[in-house]
Design an enzyme around this catalytic site. Structure first.
Site, PDB file in Angstrom:
ATOM      1  N   CYS A   1       0.969  -1.045   0.110  1.00 31.09           N
ATOM      2  CA  CYS A   1      -0.103   0.145   0.063  1.00 31.09           C
ATOM      3  C   CYS A   1       0.897   1.164   0.235  1.00 31.09           C
ATOM      4  O   CYS A   1       1.356   1.581  -0.950  1.00 31.09           O
ATOM      5  CB  CYS A   1      -1.242   0.018   1.151  1.00 31.09           C
ATOM      6  SG  CYS A   1      -2.274   1.315   0.868  1.00 31.09           S
TER       7      CYS A   1
ATOM      8  N   HIS B   1      -3.771  -4.643   0.361  1.00 29.34           N
ATOM      9  CA  HIS B   1      -3.305  -5.263   1.611  1.00 29.34           C
ATOM     10  C   HIS B   1      -3.433  -6.796   1.813  1.00 29.34           C
ATOM     11  O   HIS B   1      -4.333  -7.247   2.346  1.00 29.34           O
ATOM     12  CB  HIS B   1      -4.124  -4.678   2.815  1.00 29.34           C
ATOM     13  CG  HIS B   1      -3.652  -3.299   3.228  1.00 29.34           C
ATOM     14  ND1 HIS B   1      -2.589  -2.939   4.020  1.00 29.34           N
ATOM     15  CD2 HIS B   1      -4.077  -2.029   2.675  1.00 29.34           C
ATOM     16  CE1 HIS B   1      -2.560  -1.700   4.170  1.00 29.34           C
ATOM     17  NE2 HIS B   1      -3.312  -1.109   3.184  1.00 29.34           N
TER      18      HIS B   1
ATOM     19  N   GLU C   1      -1.766  -8.878   3.700  1.00 31.10           N
ATOM     20  CA  GLU C   1      -1.885  -9.261   5.090  1.00 31.10           C
ATOM     21  C   GLU C   1      -3.344  -9.457   5.599  1.00 31.10           C
ATOM     22  O   GLU C   1      -3.372 -10.344   6.580  1.00 31.10           O
ATOM     23  CB  GLU C   1      -1.009  -8.327   5.733  1.00 31.10           C
ATOM     24  CG  GLU C   1      -1.584  -7.220   6.349  1.00 31.10           C
ATOM     25  CD  GLU C   1      -1.764  -6.070   5.349  1.00 31.10           C
ATOM     26  OE1 GLU C   1      -1.165  -6.219   4.169  1.00 31.10           O
ATOM     27  OE2 GLU C   1      -2.193  -5.028   5.746  1.00 31.10           O
TER      28      GLU C   1
END
Ligand code: MN
Length: 249
Positions: free
Chosen positions: A115, A220, A222
């Protein structure tokens, strides 16, 4: 079995809910867990170090992770520093991450930028950003679901460049991603290639060609490890390249 490669994770300042207010230097645990579950040993790099000390830390690491966060000060790319939508600017953080990125690219150290990390990556290598996609980029779709939807909300697709390392890593031609950014790449830095694009043409993934693993993604991953297990391969790719890079036996 060999030791886990040491993955240096850039960190940021965040106001903590305490009276009187204090500031914490940290990182969301989702990044730490994603690196750890992929087989890496995450190590947080604090803010406030000078360039000599960053230079001293880097050779002790095997790889780097740049997490998400606030906007980069537009003066770093000769942009509009007075744009009304700018949020959470931290010049000290900008400087540290830009310095780490340039060092990692120069030394061939594996790096995954997420990001804001992708934006740092682009600015560090001489590219520019949209200060605010929605108000500046012609034909833009909605990219800013920050504080509006869950972090696992799949907002749009990304078409992946078939010849890229990203395509090899994800083993996909298209992937659905979350989108929690109001800034993005305006002019791509020389030395980076576009590895993935949103339907409106915004570059959502970049990489350094002929580098062991220098990948940036605008989404993102994660937050999508369970929703889209394929996203784990981005961290596995970082850890695998870092094992080959450094001191981990
Ligand atoms: Mn997006």
């Amino acid at each position: 079995m060999g030791a886990r490669p040491l993955i240096g994770c850039a960190t940021y300042h965040k106001a903590a809910d305490q009276n009187p207010p204090i500031v914490i230097n940290g990182l969301m645990p989702t990044y730490i867990q994603a690196v750890y579950e992929a087989g890496g040993l995450p190590l947080m790099i604090p803010l406030g170090l000078n360039s000599l000390d960053l230079d001293d830390i880097l050779p002790r690491l095997d790889g780097l992770l740049l997490p998400g966060g606030g906007d980069i000060d537009p003066t770093a790319y000769a942009g509009n520093a007075h744009h009304p939508t700018l949020r959470d600017i931290d010049e000290g953080r900008d400087w540290a991450e830009i310095t780490l990125t340039r060092m990692a690219v120069e030394k061939g150290m594996p790096i995954l930028a997420i990001c804001r990390g992708l934006q740092v990556f682009n600015v560090a290598l001489g590219g520019t950003l949209w200060e605010d996609i929605q108000s500046e980029m012609p034909g833009a779709i909605v990219h800013d679901y920050f504080h509006k939807r869950d972090r696992t909300f799949l907002a749009h697709d990304v078409a992946i460049e078939p010849t890229s390392l990203l395509a090899q890593t994800l083993r996909a031609r298209t992937i659905s991603v979350n989108s929690m950014h109001h800034q993005g790449i305006r002019r791509l830095a020389p030395g980076l290639i576009a590895a993935g694009c949103a339907p409106d043409g915004l570059i959502e993934a970049v990489e350094v060609p002929r580098h062991p693993y220098a990948v940036g993604v605008q989404w993102h991953p994660e937050n999508l490890l369970d929703v889209t297990p394929r996203m784990r391969s981005l961290f596995a790719g970082l850890v695998a390249a870092s094992s080959r890079n450094g001191h981990a036996a």
